[in-house]
Design a protein around this motif. Structure first.
Motif, mmCIF file in Angstrom:
data_model
loop_
_atom_site.group_PDB
_atom_site.id
_atom_site.type_symbol
_atom_site.label_atom_id
_atom_site.label_comp_id
_atom_site.label_asym_id
_atom_site.label_seq_id
_atom_site.Cartn_x
_atom_site.Cartn_y
_atom_site.Cartn_z
ATOM 1 N N PRO A 85 0.800 -1.225 0.000
ATOM 2 C CA PRO A 85 0.000 0.000 0.000
ATOM 3 C C PRO A 85 0.833 1.276 0.000
ATOM 4 N N ASN A 86 0.336 2.249 -0.763
ATOM 5 C CA ASN A 86 0.774 3.647 -0.657
ATOM 6 C C ASN A 86 2.278 3.816 -0.839
ATOM 7 N N GLN A 87 2.754 3.327 -1.980
ATOM 8 C CA GLN A 87 4.153 3.498 -2.341
ATOM 9 C C GLN A 87 4.423 4.945 -2.765
ATOM 10 N N ALA A 88 5.568 5.477 -2.372
ATOM 11 C CA ALA A 88 5.904 6.869 -2.689
ATOM 12 C C ALA A 88 6.141 7.028 -4.187
ATOM 13 N N VAL A 89 5.466 8.016 -4.768
ATOM 14 C CA VAL A 89 5.642 8.379 -6.180
ATOM 15 C C VAL A 89 5.889 9.880 -6.228
ATOM 16 N N THR A 90 6.965 10.274 -6.854
ATOM 17 C CA THR A 90 7.296 11.689 -6.962
ATOM 18 C C THR A 90 7.304 12.096 -8.422
ATOM 19 N N ILE A 91 6.573 13.151 -8.739
ATOM 20 C CA ILE A 91 6.484 13.662 -10.102
ATOM 21 C C ILE A 91 7.237 14.987 -10.168
ATOM 22 N N ALA A 92 8.244 15.034 -11.017
ATOM 23 C CA ALA A 92 9.059 16.238 -11.163
ATOM 24 C C ALA A 92 8.250 17.351 -11.815
#
Length: 350
Positions: free
Chosen positions: A328-335
């Protein structure tokens, strides 16, 4: 074997065709295909209507000063993640419909939801110079069966926010006026709104939504009163996210692959207030699928993936026996620009 598909969005199950049909004018039966071609960015800007303005100066406030850009407080009031049922559409009821309205840049408020590579819905608010006059513009559209529907509407009249947060804004089409598109944004409180839209005098959508999450906007917003084109400007550049979802064993049969992006943790055992959701179908033998979402707001998200083996998540709203989910709720970062990458593995079999 991997599947590579553009973004397919079905909501957490319910939003299947609403994105296409809620593009204003997309579900007409009277020559809709002639309104815009697949590569046309917008309708031409014509002289705005002044009906409902009260003074004929065209700015929507009734004070006789045609130079003032009125109604800009709507852009600040709308900032946030809104969700609620979209009813009275030509295709029935869609519950929920999520729109994550954020600043795309210092001048534009934007949200988008996708069905697939040929169907999407976008909301955008900005100042544009229409017939030589700077006006607040509400832009609604997207692709419907590969054909671009991109309708610009301008503020006709509005009731400013009162101390209780009650207010209303009425927008009508630049090309065709209120007789073509009549869109009313009405706030019942700072966190409750109704979008009531008619197309050619017929009810097109009634969206009753609550703000479930706040969003930070520049202060002030827009940062200045610079017009963003004259009714023909493209959308501002925004980031893209590419997500690869993988699983261990090759599929025996085709299965749906879902990705949810949320700012807060998304409980898979309950309804999720997601900012964007995507779906594609992986063919038999596949061990991964790649989904690409365009025009996504930059920042941090929680990513969740579901391998829907029996392809019923759209109806049940929750993963079931035999499905697989990611941790659950894996970190995703969008530049802030370009294409960001994310990988989610469906490790947990239900």
């Amino acid at each position: 074997m991997a599947v590579n598909a553009r973004a397919l969005n079905g909501g957490w199950g319910a939003l299947v065709v609403v994105s296409a049909c809620l593009a204003l004018g997309a579900c007409k039966d009277d020559g809709a295909g002639s309104e815009l071609g697949p590569t046309t960015e917008s309708t031409a800007a014509e002289a705005p209507e002044t009906g409902g303005d009260g003074d004929g100066d065209g700015d929507g406030d009734g004070d006789g000063d045609g130079d003032e850009i009125v109604g800009l407080e709507l852009m600040t009031a709308l900032g946030g993640l809104w969700t609620g049922p979209a009813t009275m559409t030509p295709l029935g009821v869609f519950d929920p419909m999520h729109m994550d309205l954020r600043a795309a840049d210092g001048h534009v408020l934007f949200s988008r939801v996708d069905l697939d590579a040929e169907n999407s819905l976008r909301f955008m608010f900005s100042i544009e110079a229409i017939a030589g006059q700077d006006r607040l513009v509400y832009r609604n559209g997207g692709y419907f069966l590969g054909q671009l529907r991109d309708t610009r509407t301008i503020l006709q009249d509005h009731t400013p926010l009162d101390p209780a947060g009650v207010s209303s804004w009425r927008f009508c089409a630049i090309d065709g006026g209120c007789d073509y598109v009549d869109a009313r944004w009405e706030f019942q409180s700072p966190s409750e709104l109704v979008l009531d839209v008619s197309v050619k005098g017929q009810q097109h959508v009634l969206w009753i939504a609550d703000r479930v999450e706040a969003r930070d906007l520049p202060d002030p917003f827009p940062v200045d009163a610079t017009a963003q084109g004259s009714g023909d400007a493209p959308f501002p550049p925004m980031p893209t996210l590419e997500v690869q979802v993988s699983w261990q064993d090759p599929l025996a049969d085709p299965a749906d692959v879902w990705v949810l992006l949320s700012v807060q943790d998304c409980p898979l055992a309950d309804f999720c207030d997601y900012a964007r959701s995507l779906r594609t179908t992986a063919e038999a033998g596949a061990t991964s699928a790649t989904l690409t979402i365009d025009q996504v707001h930059a920042g941090g998200y929680k990513g969740n993936a579901i391998l829907d083996r029996d392809q019923n998540l759209q109806a049940t709203l929750f993963p079931g026996t035999g499905d697989a989910v990611s941790l659950p709720n894996q970190a995703v970062t969008i530049a802030a620009s370009g294409t960001s990458m994310a990988a989610l593995v469906t490790l947990v079999e239900l």
